[in-house]
Design an enzyme around this catalytic site. Structure first.
Site, PDB file in Angstrom:
ATOM      1  CD  GLU A  10      -0.054   1.209   3.186  1.00 38.15           C
ATOM      2  OE1 GLU A  10      -0.760   2.172   2.908  1.00 38.15           O
ATOM      3  OE2 GLU A  10       0.897   1.289   3.969  1.00 38.15           O
ATOM      4  CD  GLN A 100       1.165   1.512  13.977  1.00 39.98           C
ATOM      5  OE1 GLN A 100       1.673   2.148  13.068  1.00 39.98           O
ATOM      6  NE2 GLN A 100      -0.018   0.924  13.865  1.00 39.98           N
ATOM      7  CG  LEU A 282      -7.989  -5.304  16.784  1.00 40.69           C
ATOM      8  CD1 LEU A 282      -7.088  -4.493  17.707  1.00 40.69           C
ATOM      9  CD2 LEU A 282      -9.152  -5.905  17.568  1.00 40.69           C
ATOM     10  CB  ALA A 283      -6.747  -7.169  11.270  1.00 43.24           C
ATOM     11  CG  ASP A 284      -4.419  -2.759   9.205  1.00 39.92           C
ATOM     12  OD1 ASP A 284      -4.493  -3.849   8.608  1.00 39.92           O
ATOM     13  OD2 ASP A 284      -4.876  -1.696   8.746  1.00 39.92           O
ATOM     14  CD  GLN A 285      -3.620   0.168  15.883  1.00 36.24           C
ATOM     15  OE1 GLN A 285      -3.314   0.078  17.057  1.00 36.24           O
ATOM     16  NE2 GLN A 285      -4.231   1.233  15.403  1.00 36.24           N
ATOM     17  CG  HIS A 306      -2.643  -0.279   6.243  1.00 40.43           C
ATOM     18  ND1 HIS A 306      -2.265  -0.336   7.564  1.00 40.43           N
ATOM     19  CD2 HIS A 306      -2.252   0.943   5.807  1.00 40.43           C
ATOM     20  CE1 HIS A 306      -1.693   0.800   7.913  1.00 40.43           C
ATOM     21  NE2 HIS A 306      -1.670   1.607   6.873  1.00 40.43           N
TER      22      HIS A 306
END
Length: 337
Positions: A10, A100, A282-285, A306
């Protein structure tokens, strides 16, 4: 030295943030080329510079090419030192994305840390504070460490001026399995408004009540002090036994309150219609802490580009792949091992 082409996947700033975090965790230096090449304004923005500066500060690192607009950076990590830190983005850039970058290294440090982050707390380029505090950090705390976050002042785009405080009690990250969200507990909708006509937030809530059928008790308006604006955000929250999801819609010029609310409602309906544990953000993090823990699994809705880009960055540092396997119910099982 690890070399990553920032135009792959991305092609956003996530590559820089995750690479610096993993560099501090693993001790591996990294060079990132073509930074944010797929964005309308390529190169580092102010919030990315602040995030890398924060990584250098907590980790005794060095970075070449660290200027706004730079398309190539080289990061060499040192030793992570816990302590009290204050970082200011200087714009409405996301405080959550700075967090993050430094959270994983500080979770593994030998003593507690306290962070004060200044900038944007509610803007469309990063997760709002509410998502970090009530969706993401509870999962981190389930993995062993204790992290508490407090919102001191809201900061909306384009003014910024927000502040959050984060206290980190480190511990080794343990692997967890998050496959089901459990029984539904409650839902709520809150339209926040500061320095804007109150009717904007009222119109957003009216759409929520119509589209989702949520009651007056479950949906409300909150007016913030005028000096914390101008700004507006709609937050839709669904709490379950094992997970919470927050969908946000950010007020901005050219988008009506009704359109913003309808889009947010559609996204919430999509999450409620499936059985996945984690929503897309949430999946990304969760990918980064899962990798740092050395394994684990969770279910999510269809993985975003992402998420797949984050998985590719993780593979550069660990040599291990993240698998996304669609299940019979439509959700995807994500495993790092």
């Amino acid at each position: 030295m690890i070399t990553i082409d920032g135009s792959e996947g991305e092609g956003g700033g996530q590559v820089v943030r995750n690479a610096c975090a993993l560099s501090l965790v693993t001790g591996e230096p990294v060079r990132i080329t073509n930074v944010r090449a797929r964005r309308s304004k390529p190169g580092l923005m102010r919030q990315h510079v602040t995030a890398v500066e924060a990584a250098c500060t907590i980790g005794g690192g060095e970075c070449e090419g660290l200027t706004v607009g730079s398309s190539e950076v080289t990061f060499r990590p040192g030793r992570v030192t816990p302590g009290d830190y204050r970082f200011a983005v200087g714009t409405a850039g996301s405080t959550g994305l700075v967090l993050q970058t430094v959270l994983m290294p500080l979770l593994l440090a030998g003593a507690p840390s306290r962070l004060v982050l200044e900038g944007g707390t509610h803007n469309m380029l990063g997760p709002p504070f509410d998502f970090i505090a009530r969706v993401f950090l509870p999962i981190i705390n389930r993995m062993g460490p204790r992290v508490e976050a407090k919102l001191v002042r809201h900061g909306f785009y384009p003014r910024g001026g927000g502040q959050i405080e984060v206290v980190i009690e480190p511990a080794p990250l343990r692997q967890i399995e998050c496959l089901t969200r459990g029984a539904a507990l409650e839902v709520s909708a809150c339209a926040l408004s500061a320095g804007l006509p109150f009717s904007i937030a009222e119109r957003e809530i009216a759409v929520v009540r119509k589209d989702l059928g949520w009651s007056e008790r479950e949906s409300y308006v909150r007016e913030l002090p005028e000096d914390q604006g101008p700004g507006n955000i709609l937050l839709l929250e669904a709490r379950f036994e094992h997970a919470t999801e927050i969908v946000s819609g950010f007020g901005r010029l050219g988008v009506t309150a009704e359109s913003l609310a309808r889009q947010a409602c559609a996204r919430m309906r999509g999450y409620l219609a499936c059985d996945a544990f984690a929503g897309p953000y949430l999946a990304d993090q969760l990918l980064l802490p899962t990798a740092v823990a050395g394994g684990g699994t969770f279910t999510t809705v269809k993985p975003s580009e992402h998420a797949r880009t984050a998985a590719a960055v993780i593979e550069h540092f660990t040599g291990k792949r993240t698998s996304f396997v669609q299940q019979e119910g439509g959700e995807h099982r994500v495993t790092f091992a």
